[in-house]
Design a protein around this motif. Sequence first.
Motif, PDB file in Angstrom:
ATOM      1  N   SER A   1      58.142  13.981 -14.006  1.00  0.00           N
ATOM      2  CA  SER A   1      57.906  12.933 -12.872  1.00  0.00           C
ATOM      3  C   SER A   1      58.467  13.400 -11.582  1.00  0.00           C
ATOM      4  O   SER A   1      57.668  13.397 -10.716  1.00  0.00           O
ATOM      5  N   ASP A   2      59.542  14.168 -11.509  1.00  0.00           N
ATOM      6  CA  ASP A   2      59.990  14.892 -10.463  1.00  0.00           C
ATOM      7  C   ASP A   2      59.105  16.043 -10.071  1.00  0.00           C
ATOM      8  O   ASP A   2      58.854  16.005  -8.821  1.00  0.00           O
ATOM      9  N   ASP A   3      58.587  16.601 -11.053  1.00  0.00           N
ATOM     10  CA  ASP A   3      57.628  17.882 -10.637  1.00  0.00           C
ATOM     11  C   ASP A   3      56.134  17.109  -9.880  1.00  0.00           C
ATOM     12  O   ASP A   3      55.816  17.785  -8.881  1.00  0.00           O
ATOM     13  N   ARG A   4      55.904  16.042 -10.705  1.00  0.00           N
ATOM     14  CA  ARG A   4      54.579  15.779  -9.934  1.00  0.00           C
ATOM     15  C   ARG A   4      54.820  14.993  -8.462  1.00  0.00           C
ATOM     16  O   ARG A   4      54.137  15.137  -7.708  1.00  0.00           O
ATOM     17  N   ALA A   5      56.233  14.458  -8.413  1.00  0.00           N
ATOM     18  CA  ALA A   5      56.326  13.778  -7.039  1.00  0.00           C
ATOM     19  C   ALA A   5      56.532  15.013  -6.056  1.00  0.00           C
ATOM     20  O   ALA A   5      56.044  14.917  -4.815  1.00  0.00           O
ATOM     21  N   ALA A   6      57.043  16.043  -6.233  1.00  0.00           N
ATOM     22  CA  ALA A   6      57.270  17.259  -5.684  1.00  0.00           C
ATOM     23  C   ALA A   6      55.650  17.790  -5.291  1.00  0.00           C
ATOM     24  O   ALA A   6      55.403  18.264  -4.101  1.00  0.00           O
ATOM     25  N   VAL A   7      54.885  17.875  -5.995  1.00  0.00           N
ATOM     26  CA  VAL A   7      53.576  18.366  -6.167  1.00  0.00           C
ATOM     27  C   VAL A   7      52.694  17.500  -5.055  1.00  0.00           C
ATOM     28  O   VAL A   7      52.072  17.938  -4.386  1.00  0.00           O
ATOM     29  N   GLN A   8      52.854  16.293  -5.214  1.00  0.00           N
ATOM     30  CA  GLN A   8      52.014  15.186  -4.254  1.00  0.00           C
ATOM     31  C   GLN A   8      52.724  15.041  -2.796  1.00  0.00           C
ATOM     32  O   GLN A   8      52.051  15.459  -2.130  1.00  0.00           O
ATOM     33  N   LYS A   9      53.847  15.356  -2.788  1.00  0.00           N
ATOM     34  CA  LYS A   9      54.674  15.543  -1.291  1.00  0.00           C
ATOM     35  C   LYS A   9      53.992  16.801  -0.891  1.00  0.00           C
ATOM     36  O   LYS A   9      53.733  17.060   0.340  1.00  0.00           O
ATOM     37  N   GLU A  10      53.920  18.173  -1.430  1.00  0.00           N
ATOM     38  CA  GLU A  10      53.384  19.443  -0.949  1.00  0.00           C
ATOM     39  C   GLU A  10      51.819  19.215  -0.750  1.00  0.00           C
ATOM     40  O   GLU A  10      51.461  19.690   0.428  1.00  0.00           O
ATOM     41  N   LEU A  11      51.116  18.661  -1.517  1.00  0.00           N
ATOM     42  CA  LEU A  11      49.929  18.267  -1.385  1.00  0.00           C
ATOM     43  C   LEU A  11      49.615  17.575  -0.080  1.00  0.00           C
ATOM     44  O   LEU A  11      48.663  17.575   0.773  1.00  0.00           O
ATOM     45  N   ARG A  12      50.246  16.403  -0.169  1.00  0.00           N
ATOM     46  CA  ARG A  12      50.083  15.662   1.162  1.00  0.00           C
ATOM     47  C   ARG A  12      50.398  16.436   2.395  1.00  0.00           C
ATOM     48  O   ARG A  12      49.641  16.171   3.546  1.00  0.00           O
ATOM     49  N   LYS A  13      51.354  17.044   2.426  1.00  0.00           N
ATOM     50  CA  LYS A  13      51.706  17.911   3.563  1.00  0.00           C
ATOM     51  C   LYS A  13      50.530  19.025   3.926  1.00  0.00           C
ATOM     52  O   LYS A  13      50.268  18.833   5.194  1.00  0.00           O
ATOM     53  N   VAL A  14      50.036  19.517   3.133  1.00  0.00           N
ATOM     54  CA  VAL A  14      48.755  20.637   3.304  1.00  0.00           C
ATOM     55  C   VAL A  14      47.730  19.922   3.772  1.00  0.00           C
ATOM     56  O   VAL A  14      47.018  20.269   4.812  1.00  0.00           O
ATOM     57  N   LEU A  15      47.409  18.611   3.099  1.00  0.00           N
ATOM     58  CA  LEU A  15      46.155  17.786   3.469  1.00  0.00           C
ATOM     59  C   LEU A  15      46.175  17.312   4.883  1.00  0.00           C
ATOM     60  O   LEU A  15      45.261  17.470   5.600  1.00  0.00           O
ATOM     61  N   LYS A  16      47.606  16.973   5.146  1.00  0.00           N
ATOM     62  CA  LYS A  16      47.718  16.325   6.639  1.00  0.00           C
ATOM     63  C   LYS A  16      47.454  17.579   7.409  1.00  0.00           C
ATOM     64  O   LYS A  16      46.967  17.328   8.629  1.00  0.00           O
ATOM     65  N   GLU A  17      48.089  18.818   7.226  1.00  0.00           N
ATOM     66  CA  GLU A  17      47.868  19.971   8.059  1.00  0.00           C
ATOM     67  C   GLU A  17      46.512  20.275   8.320  1.00  0.00           C
ATOM     68  O   GLU A  17      45.838  20.594   9.569  1.00  0.00           O
ATOM     69  N   GLU A  18      45.755  20.399   7.262  1.00  0.00           N
ATOM     70  CA  GLU A  18      44.400  20.624   7.022  1.00  0.00           C
ATOM     71  C   GLU A  18      43.203  19.814   8.089  1.00  0.00           C
ATOM     72  O   GLU A  18      42.576  19.981   8.644  1.00  0.00           O
ATOM     73  N   LEU A  19      43.773  18.522   7.684  1.00  0.00           N
ATOM     74  CA  LEU A  19      42.888  17.474   8.162  1.00  0.00           C
ATOM     75  C   LEU A  19      43.225  17.312   9.521  1.00  0.00           C
ATOM     76  O   LEU A  19      42.280  16.766  10.424  1.00  0.00           O
ATOM     77  N   GLY A  20      44.377  17.758  10.174  1.00  0.00           N
ATOM     78  CA  GLY A  20      44.714  17.796  11.394  1.00  0.00           C
ATOM     79  C   GLY A  20      43.733  18.632  12.468  1.00  0.00           C
ATOM     80  O   GLY A  20      43.529  18.268  13.525  1.00  0.00           O
ATOM     81  N   LYS A  21      43.271  19.525  11.632  1.00  0.00           N
ATOM     82  CA  LYS A  21      42.581  20.663  12.201  1.00  0.00           C
ATOM     83  C   LYS A  21      40.911  20.288  12.409  1.00  0.00           C
ATOM     84  O   LYS A  21      40.373  20.831  13.223  1.00  0.00           O
ATOM     85  N   ILE A  22      40.639  19.362  11.635  1.00  0.00           N
ATOM     86  CA  ILE A  22      39.346  18.883  11.622  1.00  0.00           C
ATOM     87  C   ILE A  22      39.105  17.981  12.888  1.00  0.00           C
ATOM     88  O   ILE A  22      39.908  16.970  12.951  1.00  0.00           O
ATOM     89  N   GLN A  23      37.817  18.152  13.555  1.00  0.00           N
ATOM     90  CA  GLN A  23      37.356  17.180  14.436  1.00  0.00           C
ATOM     91  C   GLN A  23      36.305  16.363  13.942  1.00  0.00           C
ATOM     92  O   GLN A  23      35.363  17.394  13.680  1.00  0.00           O
ATOM     93  N   VAL A  24      36.521  15.088  13.994  1.00  0.00           N
ATOM     94  CA  VAL A  24      35.134  14.398  13.277  1.00  0.00           C
ATOM     95  C   VAL A  24      34.671  13.683  14.634  1.00  0.00           C
ATOM     96  O   VAL A  24      35.140  13.084  15.368  1.00  0.00           O
ATOM     97  N   THR A  25      33.310  13.860  14.487  1.00  0.00           N
ATOM     98  CA  THR A  25      32.275  13.295  15.612  1.00  0.00           C
ATOM     99  C   THR A  25      31.188  12.467  14.660  1.00  0.00           C
ATOM    100  O   THR A  25      30.678  12.747  13.864  1.00  0.00           O
ATOM    101  N   ALA A  26      30.918  11.382  15.421  1.00  0.00           N
ATOM    102  CA  ALA A  26      29.932  10.412  14.947  1.00  0.00           C
ATOM    103  C   ALA A  26      28.749  11.018  15.130  1.00  0.00           C
ATOM    104  O   ALA A  26      28.140  11.256  16.391  1.00  0.00           O
ATOM    105  N   VAL A  27      27.604  11.127  14.123  1.00  0.00           N
ATOM    106  CA  VAL A  27      26.324  11.596  14.603  1.00  0.00           C
ATOM    107  C   VAL A  27      25.211  10.467  14.406  1.00  0.00           C
ATOM    108  O   VAL A  27      25.370   9.690  13.432  1.00  0.00           O
ATOM    109  N   PRO A  28      24.874  10.277  15.518  1.00  0.00           N
ATOM    110  CA  PRO A  28      23.770   9.100  15.504  1.00  0.00           C
ATOM    111  C   PRO A  28      22.675   9.268  14.431  1.00  0.00           C
ATOM    112  O   PRO A  28      22.071  10.219  14.300  1.00  0.00           O
ATOM    113  N   ALA A  29      22.362   8.106  13.885  1.00  0.00           N
ATOM    114  CA  ALA A  29      21.457   8.186  12.673  1.00  0.00           C
ATOM    115  C   ALA A  29      20.241   8.128  13.326  1.00  0.00           C
ATOM    116  O   ALA A  29      19.906   7.559  14.185  1.00  0.00           O
ATOM    117  N   GLU A  30      19.175   8.898  12.654  1.00  0.00           N
ATOM    118  CA  GLU A  30      17.805   9.039  13.162  1.00  0.00           C
ATOM    119  C   GLU A  30      17.198   7.723  12.773  1.00  0.00           C
ATOM    120  O   GLU A  30      17.406   7.121  11.723  1.00  0.00           O
TER     121      GLU A  30
END
Length: 96
Positions: free
Chosen positions: A43-72
């Motif tokens: 359980s402790d290992d899983r919590a640590a992995v989840q914490k690290e994964l959230r950190k990495v995802l937050k960093e990586e998703l922070g680099k992504i810029q999302v723009t809406a593409v108008p539908a054709e």
Amino acid sequence: MNRPQFVFRPNLRDPAQRRAWQLLQAQPAGERSAYLAACILKSDDRAAVQKELRKVLKEELGKIQVTAVPAEPKPKKAVPSATLEFFSALQQDAPE
């Protein structure tokens, strides 16, 4: 030195504690402490992995810029002539 003790008194009205009690009782009597230790560590290992994964995802998703593409716009389909003739025939035969 005395070994520390832990007493587990589950509330069997609580489904999670009842399930935990059933799983613990399914273990051989001499292996229950090892089973509990393994569960706690997992359980402790899983919590640590989840914490690290959230950190990495937050960093990586922070680099992504999302723009809406108008539908054709969908091209309009022409109504088949047979369909138009059918409706026309219905209108001519309709009682007034």
